[in-house]
Write a protein that holds these residues in place. Structure first.
Motif, PDB file in Angstrom:
ATOM      1  N   UNK A 174      -5.389  -9.049  -3.400  1.00  0.00           N
ATOM      2  CA  UNK A 174      -6.814  -8.978  -3.078  1.00  0.00           C
ATOM      3  C   UNK A 174      -7.024  -8.218  -1.775  1.00  0.00           C
ATOM      4  N   UNK A 175      -6.142  -8.426  -0.796  1.00  0.00           N
ATOM      5  CA  UNK A 175      -6.229  -7.715   0.485  1.00  0.00           C
ATOM      6  C   UNK A 175      -6.108  -6.207   0.272  1.00  0.00           C
ATOM      7  N   UNK A 176      -5.126  -5.803  -0.542  1.00  0.00           N
ATOM      8  CA  UNK A 176      -4.914  -4.377  -0.792  1.00  0.00           C
ATOM      9  C   UNK A 176      -6.127  -3.758  -1.492  1.00  0.00           C
ATOM     10  N   UNK A 177      -6.700  -4.491  -2.434  1.00  0.00           N
ATOM     11  CA  UNK A 177      -7.887  -3.987  -3.139  1.00  0.00           C
ATOM     12  C   UNK A 177      -9.065  -3.867  -2.174  1.00  0.00           C
ATOM     13  N   UNK A 178      -9.249  -4.853  -1.311  1.00  0.00           N
ATOM     14  CA  UNK A 178     -10.349  -4.798  -0.335  1.00  0.00           C
ATOM     15  C   UNK A 178     -10.168  -3.622   0.613  1.00  0.00           C
ATOM     16  N   UNK A 179      -8.946  -3.435   1.108  1.00  0.00           N
ATOM     17  CA  UNK A 179      -8.703  -2.345   2.043  1.00  0.00           C
ATOM     18  C   UNK A 179      -8.760  -0.975   1.397  1.00  0.00           C
ATOM     19  N   UNK A 180      -8.425  -0.902   0.112  1.00  0.00           N
ATOM     20  CA  UNK A 180      -8.398   0.378  -0.590  1.00  0.00           C
ATOM     21  C   UNK A 180      -7.000   0.677  -1.077  1.00  0.00           C
ATOM     22  N   UNK A 181      -6.828   0.801  -2.391  1.00  0.00           N
ATOM     23  CA  UNK A 181      -5.506   1.040  -2.956  1.00  0.00           C
ATOM     24  C   UNK A 181      -4.878   2.295  -2.359  1.00  0.00           C
ATOM     25  N   UNK A 182      -3.681   2.143  -1.786  1.00  0.00           N
ATOM     26  CA  UNK A 182      -2.979   3.272  -1.203  1.00  0.00           C
ATOM     27  C   UNK A 182      -3.353   3.576   0.227  1.00  0.00           C
ATOM     28  N   UNK A 183      -4.372   2.912   0.792  1.00  0.00           N
ATOM     29  CA  UNK A 183      -4.780   3.170   2.169  1.00  0.00           C
ATOM     30  C   UNK A 183      -3.966   2.306   3.117  1.00  0.00           C
ATOM     31  N   UNK A 184      -3.179   2.932   3.983  1.00  0.00           N
ATOM     32  CA  UNK A 184      -2.328   2.195   4.917  1.00  0.00           C
ATOM     33  C   UNK A 184      -3.177   1.469   5.953  1.00  0.00           C
ATOM     34  N   UNK A 185      -4.084   2.200   6.606  1.00  0.00           N
ATOM     35  CA  UNK A 185      -4.937   1.576   7.615  1.00  0.00           C
ATOM     36  C   UNK A 185      -5.819   0.492   6.995  1.00  0.00           C
ATOM     37  N   UNK A 212       0.821  -1.206   0.000  1.00  0.00           N
ATOM     38  CA  UNK A 212       0.000   0.000   0.000  1.00  0.00           C
ATOM     39  C   UNK A 212       0.854   1.256   0.000  1.00  0.00           C
ATOM     40  N   UNK A 213       1.917   1.262   0.792  1.00  0.00           N
ATOM     41  CA  UNK A 213       2.795   2.435   0.852  1.00  0.00           C
ATOM     42  C   UNK A 213       3.478   2.649  -0.486  1.00  0.00           C
ATOM     43  N   UNK A 214       3.971   1.553  -1.096  1.00  0.00           N
ATOM     44  CA  UNK A 214       4.650   1.671  -2.382  1.00  0.00           C
ATOM     45  C   UNK A 214       3.689   2.139  -3.463  1.00  0.00           C
ATOM     46  N   UNK A 215       2.495   1.546  -3.505  1.00  0.00           N
ATOM     47  CA  UNK A 215       1.540   1.954  -4.537  1.00  0.00           C
ATOM     48  C   UNK A 215       1.093   3.390  -4.328  1.00  0.00           C
ATOM     49  N   UNK A 216       0.852   3.766  -3.069  1.00  0.00           N
ATOM     50  CA  UNK A 216       0.362   5.112  -2.815  1.00  0.00           C
ATOM     51  C   UNK A 216       1.331   6.181  -3.252  1.00  0.00           C
ATOM     52  N   UNK A 217       2.620   5.964  -3.028  1.00  0.00           N
ATOM     53  CA  UNK A 217       3.593   7.003  -3.360  1.00  0.00           C
ATOM     54  C   UNK A 217       4.093   6.911  -4.791  1.00  0.00           C
ATOM     55  N   UNK A 218       4.311   5.694  -5.299  1.00  0.00           N
ATOM     56  CA  UNK A 218       4.895   5.542  -6.628  1.00  0.00           C
ATOM     57  C   UNK A 218       3.852   5.234  -7.689  1.00  0.00           C
ATOM     58  N   UNK A 219       2.666   4.757  -7.267  1.00  0.00           N
ATOM     59  CA  UNK A 219       1.695   4.294  -8.237  1.00  0.00           C
ATOM     60  C   UNK A 219       2.127   3.020  -8.926  1.00  0.00           C
ATOM     61  N   UNK A 220       3.011   2.252  -8.263  1.00  0.00           N
ATOM     62  CA  UNK A 220       3.569   1.024  -8.831  1.00  0.00           C
ATOM     63  C   UNK A 220       2.929  -0.186  -8.168  1.00  0.00           C
ATOM     64  N   UNK A 221       2.378  -1.074  -8.970  1.00  0.00           N
ATOM     65  CA  UNK A 221       1.890  -2.356  -8.462  1.00  0.00           C
ATOM     66  C   UNK A 221       3.094  -3.289  -8.430  1.00  0.00           C
ATOM     67  N   UNK A 222       3.682  -3.444  -7.261  1.00  0.00           N
ATOM     68  CA  UNK A 222       4.947  -4.164  -7.128  1.00  0.00           C
ATOM     69  C   UNK A 222       4.706  -5.672  -7.091  1.00  0.00           C
ATOM     70  N   UNK A 223       4.746  -6.296  -8.259  1.00  0.00           N
ATOM     71  CA  UNK A 223       4.493  -7.728  -8.341  1.00  0.00           C
ATOM     72  C   UNK A 223       5.651  -8.532  -7.755  1.00  0.00           C
ATOM     73  N   UNK A 224       6.802  -7.907  -7.540  1.00  0.00           N
ATOM     74  CA  UNK A 224       7.952  -8.604  -6.950  1.00  0.00           C
ATOM     75  C   UNK A 224       7.873  -8.660  -5.432  1.00  0.00           C
ATOM     76  N   UNK A 225       6.808  -8.135  -4.844  1.00  0.00           N
ATOM     77  CA  UNK A 225       6.695  -8.106  -3.388  1.00  0.00           C
ATOM     78  C   UNK A 225       6.749  -9.515  -2.803  1.00  0.00           C
ATOM     79  N   UNK A 226       6.063 -10.448  -3.438  1.00  0.00           N
ATOM     80  CA  UNK A 226       6.096 -11.826  -2.968  1.00  0.00           C
ATOM     81  C   UNK A 226       7.478 -12.439  -3.059  1.00  0.00           C
TER      82      UNK A 226
END
Length: 286
Positions: free
Chosen positions: A225-236, A23-37
């Motif tokens: 899926x978790x990030x999408x459910x919580x809200x893209x870019x939303x930390x909480x 979420x932090x990476x997407x919020x600031x960079x707008x990058x969907x980091x597929x290498x996170x896993x």
């Protein structure tokens, strides 16, 4: 049911840590980091290598491996991510997807596809009586540490000046730039921090999950899926959704095992139909 719920919270702890970094990476960079896993997997292998080759136990690997991989993330952002940022976001998505495959294959080449053993710390090898049932001490430790880390990150983001700047640049980067905040200055450390969180989750996972090159790819789709459910870019939202998805998965696996693999995605579809931006997201994030 309580024991299954506790299992869900422990599983949700890994989702929360990984989703927080995403979420932090997407919020600031707008990058969907597929290498996170893949960095989650490298965190687990980093702990294994530290023990097998360097003789460093779990307690030393827990802070050391995330720092090393966080620095690797900083290098990747400076050399590659930053250069692709002005282009279509698809380029960075393809880059991180390719990077994940490269990292997996490098680990496969060295260690094969067999799972590597990693012992639990001797201090956490027993069980803890939680009243109605006993539970492995290590799992209790994982849950407690994850809550503390997520809570600590939340306190830093909401109670310190630096945290407020990072949160503003994460959740509303364009508005932050309009107010004179140099968002680009914070991109590199935030990307490295997000990678370090994934590595931290990997080190925590090493004693209780199979340490193998595919462990990240098996998890990352659910984390998205978790990030999408919580809200893209939303930390909480990412943290809250991580623990919630863990609960839903564990209880669903117990009560409706036939839907255990799809229940999270059914939940994601329902949330998106109700709130397209996610539970805690904003429409501007879409």
């Amino acid at each position: 049911m309580l024991q299954q719920a506790f299992n869900g919270l422990v599983g949700g702890a890994f989702y929360a840590l990984l989703a927080l970094g995403l979420a932090v990476i997407f919020g600031m960079l707008g990058v969907v980091n597929f290498a996170h896993g893949a960095f989650y997997m490298l965190g687990a292998f980093g702990a294994f290598i530290a023990l097998d080759s360097l003789g460093l136990n779990f307690w030393l690997a827990l802070p050391l491996v995330p720092v090393v991989l966080g620095l690797l993330g900083v290098v990747l952002e400076r050399l590659f991510i930053r250069r692709l940022a002005p282009l279509d976001p698809l380029y960075n998505f393809l880059f991180t997807f390719g990077l994940a495959l490269i990292l997996q294959d490098l680990v496969k080449r060295q260690y094969g596809v067999q799972s590597q053993p990693y012992p639990r710390p001797s201090a956490l090898d027993g069980s803890i009586n939680l009243g109605l049932f006993s539970y492995p001490a290590y799992q209790v430790f994982v849950l407690a540490v994850s809550v503390l880390v997520c809570g600590g990150v939340w306190v830093v983001l909401t109670r310190t000046r630096v945290g407020m700047i990072v949160r503003a640049a994460t959740e509303k980067p364009e508005l932050s730039r309009a107010l004179g905040i140099d968002v680009g200055r914070w991109v590199t450390p935030v990307f490295g921090f997000g990678i370090a969180l994934a590595a931290f989750a990997g080190v925590l996972a090493a004693p209780m999950r199979a340490v193998n090159p595919l462990m990240g790819s098996d998890l990352i789709i659910t984390v998205f899926a978790v990030v999408v459910i919580g809200g893209l870019g939303s930390v909480f939202g990412s943290v809250a959704a991580g623990f919630a998805v863990g609960l839903v998965s564990a209880l669903g696996n117990y009560y409706v095992p036939s839907l255990s693999q799809t229940l999270v995605f059914i939940l994601m579809a329902a949330v998106l139909l109700w709130r397209p931006a996610g539970l805690f997201g904003r429409e501007e994030a879409l």
